[in-house]
Design an enzyme around this catalytic site. Sequence first.
Site, PDB file in Angstrom:
ATOM      1  N   CYS A 137       0.835  -1.208   0.000  1.00 37.21           N
ATOM      2  CA  CYS A 137       0.000   0.000   0.000  1.00 37.21           C
ATOM      3  C   CYS A 137       0.866   1.252   0.000  1.00 37.21           C
ATOM      4  O   CYS A 137       1.364   1.667   1.047  1.00 37.21           O
ATOM      5  CB  CYS A 137      -0.941  -0.013   1.200  1.00 37.21           C
ATOM      6  SG  CYS A 137      -2.003   1.441   1.264  1.00 37.21           S
ATOM      7  N   CYS A 140      -0.470   4.108   2.108  1.00 36.21           N
ATOM      8  CA  CYS A 140      -0.268   3.932   3.563  1.00 36.21           C
ATOM      9  C   CYS A 140       1.190   4.185   3.953  1.00 36.21           C
ATOM     10  O   CYS A 140       1.469   4.810   4.966  1.00 36.21           O
ATOM     11  CB  CYS A 140      -0.613   2.516   4.010  1.00 36.21           C
ATOM     12  SG  CYS A 140      -2.062   1.803   3.263  1.00 36.21           S
ATOM     13  N   ASP A 141       2.107   3.665   3.178  1.00 36.23           N
ATOM     14  CA  ASP A 141       3.498   3.592   3.643  1.00 36.23           C
ATOM     15  C   ASP A 141       4.502   4.426   2.851  1.00 36.23           C
ATOM     16  O   ASP A 141       5.659   4.552   3.267  1.00 36.23           O
ATOM     17  CB  ASP A 141       3.956   2.111   3.635  1.00 36.23           C
ATOM     18  CG  ASP A 141       3.106   1.269   4.585  1.00 36.23           C
ATOM     19  OD1 ASP A 141       2.700   1.800   5.632  1.00 36.23           O
ATOM     20  OD2 ASP A 141       2.826   0.104   4.266  1.00 36.23           O
TER      21      ASP A 141
END
Length: 311
Positions: A137, A140-141
Amino acid sequence: MSDTEKVHCLIIGSGPAGYTAAIYAARANMHPVLYQGLQPGGQLTITTEVENYPGYPNGIMGPEMMVEFEQQAQRMGADIRWGLATKVDLSQRPFKVEIDEEKWIEADTVIIATGASAKWLGLESEDRLNGHGVSACAVCDGFFFKNQEVAIVGAGDTACEEAMYLAKLCTNVHMFIRRSEMRASKVMQERVTKTPNIKVYWNTDTLEILGEHKVESVKILNNKTNEESIIPIKAFFVAIGHHPNSDLFKGWLDMDDQGYLITQPGTSKTNIPGVFACGDVQDKNYRQAVTAAGSGCMAALDAERYLGTLE
Ligand code: NDP
């Protein structure tokens, strides 16, 4: 069906969608019972820090956030249970759901929040470094690798979108494509190829992600020339698709050709009145914790209204 229990509202799945549905359903006095499934807490339990969920100004670790979701649902009175839905019979109300192949629950309303799972390449190093530079992701990261060199594998719309997202944050994005063309829509392909700091590698397989405790580089193979190379990177993103966890509902609920449950636009209603779906099992576009939580709220409200029509 020797061992049967009757409930008003059964929730299947324990990611942000399932727990949010449980919070709302419990507060609405629907006495929800939630079965957590194989991976209690869902996909967030395999991420590290979550910085984009509103209300956590200093960020929070994914697993910790899911414990908080669970505690909040419990505090509201939801009955949270360890167990896996193994079979369903949605032919009539009360709907029947088998748990762990041993007991049946009868429910007036069912909320499906079984999520989706990222597909992985299947490399040992990918598994070992997951959460230490390997991620499925970028949204997300990616932020943790600001101004650093990263790589992404995949050639669909998701990979293109994530490559462009990373290109805004990172110095260079190395994009590995296993064939000589991309699957992504033309417009997305054009955007990627026109972005100066995305370097596309055609006919390229990932052999191994290198690094003992964190990602340090990646070994790739040009499958046309058989040439191997090693590229120093700090993070490796896998964007080769997701599969929705919807197998259980095949033959009962409408799904698209990839298995995502189809809900009526703007609602969580499936094709069976009284059965609702929320979170990633019905969303292939946004796939964020906050959007999943929002749809869990919708499902509980839809279920509450449905139960109201039965009285
Ligand atoms: P897709 O299934 O469309 O693409 C997966 C990609 O991963 C393919 O290019 C595939 O390669 C590649 N791949 C699969 N396995 C491997 C492997 N083992 N090694 C290397 N590469 C691999 O998934 P997406 O998540 O990209 O998209 C899912 C759906 O969501 C699509 O319908 C897409 O259009 C849609 N979507 C739309 C968006 C938008 O419109 N903004 C944004 C994101 C998704 P190959 O091509 O060789 O099979």
